[in-house]
Design a protein around this motif. Sequence first.
Motif, short mmCIF file in Angstrom:
data_model
loop_
_atom_site.label_atom_id
_atom_site.label_comp_id
_atom_site.label_asym_id
_atom_site.label_seq_id
_atom_site.Cartn_x
_atom_site.Cartn_y
_atom_site.Cartn_z
N LEU A 288 78.25 56.18 64.33
CA LEU A 288 78.36 57.30 63.39
C LEU A 288 79.77 57.46 62.85
N ASN A 289 80.77 57.08 63.65
CA ASN A 289 82.16 57.17 63.18
C ASN A 289 82.45 56.16 62.08
N TYR B 71 70.13 59.26 58.01
CA TYR B 71 70.47 60.68 57.85
C TYR B 71 71.95 60.96 58.09
N ALA B 72 72.66 59.96 58.64
CA ALA B 72 74.12 60.09 58.76
C ALA B 72 74.81 59.71 57.45
N ALA C 286 68.53 57.76 62.35
CA ALA C 286 69.86 58.33 62.61
C ALA C 286 70.89 57.78 61.62
N ALA C 287 70.84 56.48 61.38
CA ALA C 287 71.78 55.86 60.44
C ALA C 287 71.57 56.39 59.03
N ILE D 114 80.18 54.96 60.01
CA ILE D 114 79.46 55.46 58.83
C ILE D 114 80.28 56.55 58.15
N ALA D 115 80.80 57.49 58.94
CA ALA D 115 81.60 58.58 58.38
C ALA D 115 82.85 58.06 57.67
#
Length: 211
Positions: free
Chosen positions: A94-95, A122-123, A119-120, A97-98
Amino acid sequence: MNLTNELMSSRLVAIVRGITREEARIAGAGLTAGGVKLMEVTMNTTGALDIIQDWRSAYEGKAYVGAGTVLNVKMAKEAVSAGAQFLISPNVDLNVIAFALEQGIDIWPGAMTPTEIAAAFYAGAEVVKLFPMASLGLGYLREIRGPLNHIPLIATGGVTLENIAEYFEAGASAVGIGSSLLPKDALKAGNIGGVAECTSRFVQAAAKPNL
């Protein structure tokens, strides 16, 4: 820059792994001559950052250059600094992706389970890489398309000229292809035409509309 439309149009990402910088020059020339629009070098390739820089200089306006096997934010930062225009990973971080979203860089993370894929997405990842497809099989792809048909998937692993149509029929929005695109004999011989010829067959197969 949003490359999702380019990905959905060309439906193919070329994956280059474990080759020398000189071989990468041959590969890049052959891939672009064959019509590839999106090509990545994996970050676990020796000299990956140099290859990204070389490709950006040589193929600006012809193809988009990305980094693969981006496992953490440090690698993502290095890749973007070298000129990567998109990032691909085998996992959902997630980091990463952000970071990519902050930089305005496309990120297509790798996922296997429905939970990871969702999860990927919606992130913030507009497209998710389904990996490892060679092990999961086309039946798995067909099955998860049912509940997750709103999430575009890049199926990566096991794609050949003989079965590429089956990947799209099973629901892949695009495919990731590695060694099949780069004949070893052509690469070793510096035969750009040989790489281009092989590549163009895959590009044409990916461009065909699903029946």
